[in-house]
Write a protein that holds these residues in place. Sequence first.
Motif, PDB file in Angstrom:
ATOM      1  N   MET A   1      35.942  46.495  31.275  1.00  0.00           N
ATOM      2  CA  MET A   1      36.219  46.234  32.687  1.00  0.00           C
ATOM      3  C   MET A   1      35.024  45.536  33.321  1.00  0.00           C
ATOM      4  SD  MET A   1      37.172  48.963  35.721  1.00  0.00           S
ATOM      5  CE  MET A   1      35.477  49.449  36.014  1.00  0.00           C
ATOM      6  N   ASP A   2      35.268  44.532  34.167  1.00  0.00           N
ATOM      7  CA  ASP A   2      34.200  43.852  34.878  1.00  0.00           C
ATOM      8  C   ASP A   2      33.477  44.820  35.807  1.00  0.00           C
ATOM      9  OD1 ASP A   2      34.970  41.524  33.646  1.00  0.00           O
ATOM     10  OD2 ASP A   2      36.281  40.891  35.290  1.00  0.00           O
ATOM     11  N   ARG A   3      32.243  44.469  36.126  1.00  0.00           N
ATOM     12  CA  ARG A   3      31.458  45.314  37.015  1.00  0.00           C
ATOM     13  C   ARG A   3      32.074  45.321  38.414  1.00  0.00           C
ATOM     14  NH1 ARG A   3      25.071  44.762  36.803  1.00  0.00           N
ATOM     15  NH2 ARG A   3      25.610  45.595  34.754  1.00  0.00           N
ATOM     16  N   LEU A   4      32.131  46.516  39.008  1.00  0.00           N
ATOM     17  CA  LEU A   4      32.698  46.644  40.343  1.00  0.00           C
ATOM     18  C   LEU A   4      31.783  46.021  41.383  1.00  0.00           C
ATOM     19  CD1 LEU A   4      33.985  50.339  40.305  1.00  0.00           C
ATOM     20  CD2 LEU A   4      35.314  48.268  39.968  1.00  0.00           C
ATOM     21  N   GLU A   5      32.383  45.526  42.448  1.00  0.00           N
ATOM     22  CA  GLU A   5      31.626  44.959  43.544  1.00  0.00           C
ATOM     23  C   GLU A   5      31.429  46.016  44.641  1.00  0.00           C
ATOM     24  OE1 GLU A   5      33.638  41.540  44.956  1.00  0.00           O
ATOM     25  OE2 GLU A   5      33.502  40.445  43.066  1.00  0.00           O
ATOM     26  N   ALA A  38      43.713  45.470  47.481  1.00  0.00           N
ATOM     27  CA  ALA A  38      42.407  45.666  46.846  1.00  0.00           C
ATOM     28  C   ALA A  38      42.337  47.016  46.138  1.00  0.00           C
ATOM     29  CB  ALA A  38      41.302  45.563  47.904  1.00  0.00           C
ATOM     30  N   ILE A  39      42.889  48.062  46.763  1.00  0.00           N
ATOM     31  CA  ILE A  39      42.872  49.379  46.123  1.00  0.00           C
ATOM     32  C   ILE A  39      43.762  49.389  44.886  1.00  0.00           C
ATOM     33  CG2 ILE A  39      43.481  51.807  46.413  1.00  0.00           C
ATOM     34  CD1 ILE A  39      40.914  51.000  47.851  1.00  0.00           C
ATOM     35  N   SER A  40      44.935  48.758  44.971  1.00  0.00           N
ATOM     36  CA  SER A  40      45.828  48.693  43.809  1.00  0.00           C
ATOM     37  C   SER A  40      45.156  47.945  42.669  1.00  0.00           C
ATOM     38  CB  SER A  40      47.147  48.017  44.196  1.00  0.00           C
ATOM     39  OG  SER A  40      47.852  48.794  45.144  1.00  0.00           O
ATOM     40  N   GLN A  41      44.474  46.849  43.000  1.00  0.00           N
ATOM     41  CA  GLN A  41      43.777  46.080  41.969  1.00  0.00           C
ATOM     42  C   GLN A  41      42.653  46.910  41.348  1.00  0.00           C
ATOM     43  OE1 GLN A  41      42.053  42.428  43.386  1.00  0.00           O
ATOM     44  NE2 GLN A  41      41.371  41.773  41.372  1.00  0.00           N
ATOM     45  N   LEU A  42      41.942  47.672  42.168  1.00  0.00           N
ATOM     46  CA  LEU A  42      40.881  48.528  41.657  1.00  0.00           C
ATOM     47  C   LEU A  42      41.452  49.565  40.693  1.00  0.00           C
ATOM     48  CD1 LEU A  42      37.949  49.589  41.688  1.00  0.00           C
ATOM     49  CD2 LEU A  42      38.537  50.903  43.740  1.00  0.00           C
ATOM     50  N   GLU A  43      42.578  50.156  41.036  1.00  0.00           N
ATOM     51  CA  GLU A  43      43.198  51.155  40.163  1.00  0.00           C
ATOM     52  C   GLU A  43      43.635  50.523  38.846  1.00  0.00           C
ATOM     53  OE1 GLU A  43      45.128  54.423  43.187  1.00  0.00           O
ATOM     54  OE2 GLU A  43      46.082  52.444  43.077  1.00  0.00           O
ATOM     55  N   ARG A  44      44.165  49.300  38.897  1.00  0.00           N
ATOM     56  CA  ARG A  44      44.572  48.629  37.652  1.00  0.00           C
ATOM     57  C   ARG A  44      43.360  48.343  36.777  1.00  0.00           C
ATOM     58  NH1 ARG A  44      48.057  45.827  41.219  1.00  0.00           N
ATOM     59  NH2 ARG A  44      46.629  44.047  41.288  1.00  0.00           N
ATOM     60  N   MET A  46      40.555  49.997  36.703  1.00  0.00           N
ATOM     61  CA  MET A  46      40.011  51.238  36.175  1.00  0.00           C
ATOM     62  C   MET A  46      40.963  51.924  35.204  1.00  0.00           C
ATOM     63  SD  MET A  46      38.107  52.874  39.520  1.00  0.00           S
ATOM     64  CE  MET A  46      37.513  54.255  38.545  1.00  0.00           C
ATOM     65  N   GLY A  47      42.241  51.633  35.328  1.00  0.00           N
ATOM     66  CA  GLY A  47      43.229  52.230  34.440  1.00  0.00           C
ATOM     67  C   GLY A  47      43.624  53.643  34.809  1.00  0.00           C
ATOM     68  N   VAL A  48      43.277  54.080  36.034  1.00  0.00           N
ATOM     69  CA  VAL A  48      43.643  55.416  36.510  1.00  0.00           C
ATOM     70  C   VAL A  48      44.038  55.321  37.979  1.00  0.00           C
ATOM     71  CG1 VAL A  48      42.158  56.702  34.912  1.00  0.00           C
ATOM     72  CG2 VAL A  48      41.244  55.952  37.111  1.00  0.00           C
ATOM     73  N   PRO A  49      44.989  56.166  38.429  1.00  0.00           N
ATOM     74  CA  PRO A  49      45.312  56.196  39.863  1.00  0.00           C
ATOM     75  C   PRO A  49      44.239  56.953  40.631  1.00  0.00           C
ATOM     76  CG  PRO A  49      46.633  57.818  38.700  1.00  0.00           C
ATOM     77  CD  PRO A  49      45.859  57.077  37.648  1.00  0.00           C
ATOM     78  N   LEU A  50      43.816  56.391  41.760  1.00  0.00           N
ATOM     79  CA  LEU A  50      42.805  57.032  42.593  1.00  0.00           C
ATOM     80  C   LEU A  50      43.424  57.777  43.773  1.00  0.00           C
ATOM     81  CD1 LEU A  50      40.227  54.100  42.648  1.00  0.00           C
ATOM     82  CD2 LEU A  50      40.177  56.136  41.201  1.00  0.00           C
ATOM     83  N   PHE A  51      44.618  57.359  44.182  1.00  0.00           N
ATOM     84  CA  PHE A  51      45.290  57.980  45.315  1.00  0.00           C
ATOM     85  C   PHE A  51      46.740  58.288  44.961  1.00  0.00           C
ATOM     86  CE2 PHE A  51      42.015  55.257  47.227  1.00  0.00           C
ATOM     87  CZ  PHE A  51      41.370  56.156  48.062  1.00  0.00           C
ATOM     88  N   GLU A  52      47.227  59.385  45.517  1.00  0.00           N
ATOM     89  CA  GLU A  52      48.655  59.678  45.516  1.00  0.00           C
ATOM     90  C   GLU A  52      49.203  59.238  46.871  1.00  0.00           C
ATOM     91  OE1 GLU A  52      50.622  60.762  43.229  1.00  0.00           O
ATOM     92  OE2 GLU A  52      49.279  61.601  41.687  1.00  0.00           O
ATOM     93  N   ARG A  53      50.224  58.385  46.856  1.00  0.00           N
ATOM     94  CA  ARG A  53      50.758  57.841  48.097  1.00  0.00           C
ATOM     95  C   ARG A  53      52.207  58.287  48.262  1.00  0.00           C
ATOM     96  NH1 ARG A  53      47.986  54.276  45.060  1.00  0.00           N
ATOM     97  NH2 ARG A  53      46.502  52.775  45.933  1.00  0.00           N
ATOM     98  N   THR A  54      52.519  58.826  49.428  1.00  0.00           N
ATOM     99  CA  THR A  54      53.906  59.086  49.792  1.00  0.00           C
ATOM    100  C   THR A  54      54.126  58.447  51.154  1.00  0.00           C
ATOM    101  OG1 THR A  54      53.511  61.155  50.986  1.00  0.00           O
ATOM    102  CG2 THR A  54      53.784  61.315  48.588  1.00  0.00           C
TER     103      THR A  54
END
Length: 270
Positions: A1-5, A38-44, A46-54
């Motif tokens: 994974m590329d380095r996070l900004e 941006a959050i969805s791209q970050l999760e992709r 990282m390969g893990v979900p960071l938030f549960e959204r309802t």
Amino acid sequence: MDRLETRELGYFVAVARELHFGRAAATLGISQPPLSRAISQLERRMGVPLFERTSRRVTLTPAGEVFLVEAYGILDAMDRAVARARHACRSGPLLIATNPGTGSGLLRDLVAAHSGLPGGGPVKMVFTRDQAAALRAGDADVGILCAGDDLSGLDRTELATERTVALLPAGHRLAKRAAVTLADLRAEDTYRPEPPVAAVDELVDLVSVGQLIVVVGESAADRSGRAVVPVPVADLPDTLLLLAWRDGGLTEPIGAFLRAAREVTASPSR
């Protein structure tokens, strides 16, 4: 994974704080759709979900909770790096953060020893109730702290141990005692658990005219004079004083002050 900004970390932390994409976007000064993307791209990435959204709520996943702790650490480290960079370009006197209740004797000895060493130079006092925060923010170079303070992000060395004393007007009924207790002091209308933010001379003047009773380190009694009596507080422990500076921020001027501190504490008179 590329380095996070840094921007991605900031977006994530904003959503984690608010647990609401709309409010987080408003805080960041952007619209909600690009933040969500941006959050969805970050999760992709990282390969893990960071938030549960309802439709009703947003919560952190276990992975998100772990990542939030790490993100705070990274952002704090960046803040410290900025403070160090600013400090490296700053010229002028060495800034010493100290509590207003720190007495002149200890400070006088430190400053005098510092001025006599190679690398020593002018110093300036920064009187504050939160010496650690002043150090982290780059508002001071070194600080005199108590061992019980929050020392995260700071390097430190032991400086001295002081008895805790109450400053009392000379004519006060408690001033004749060999020691007082906290219960004795709390029964007095002029007792203040924390000294006002003021120089030691001002504290002494307030005590001398009967407007203040306060607990300080023993060295603060150096300038008490005849109108103020320092009385030990029996049920308070001695205070271990530390000399602290930003973690990894040991410059030559700070090093000179540390050498001066070691010289002072090694003196037989202390």
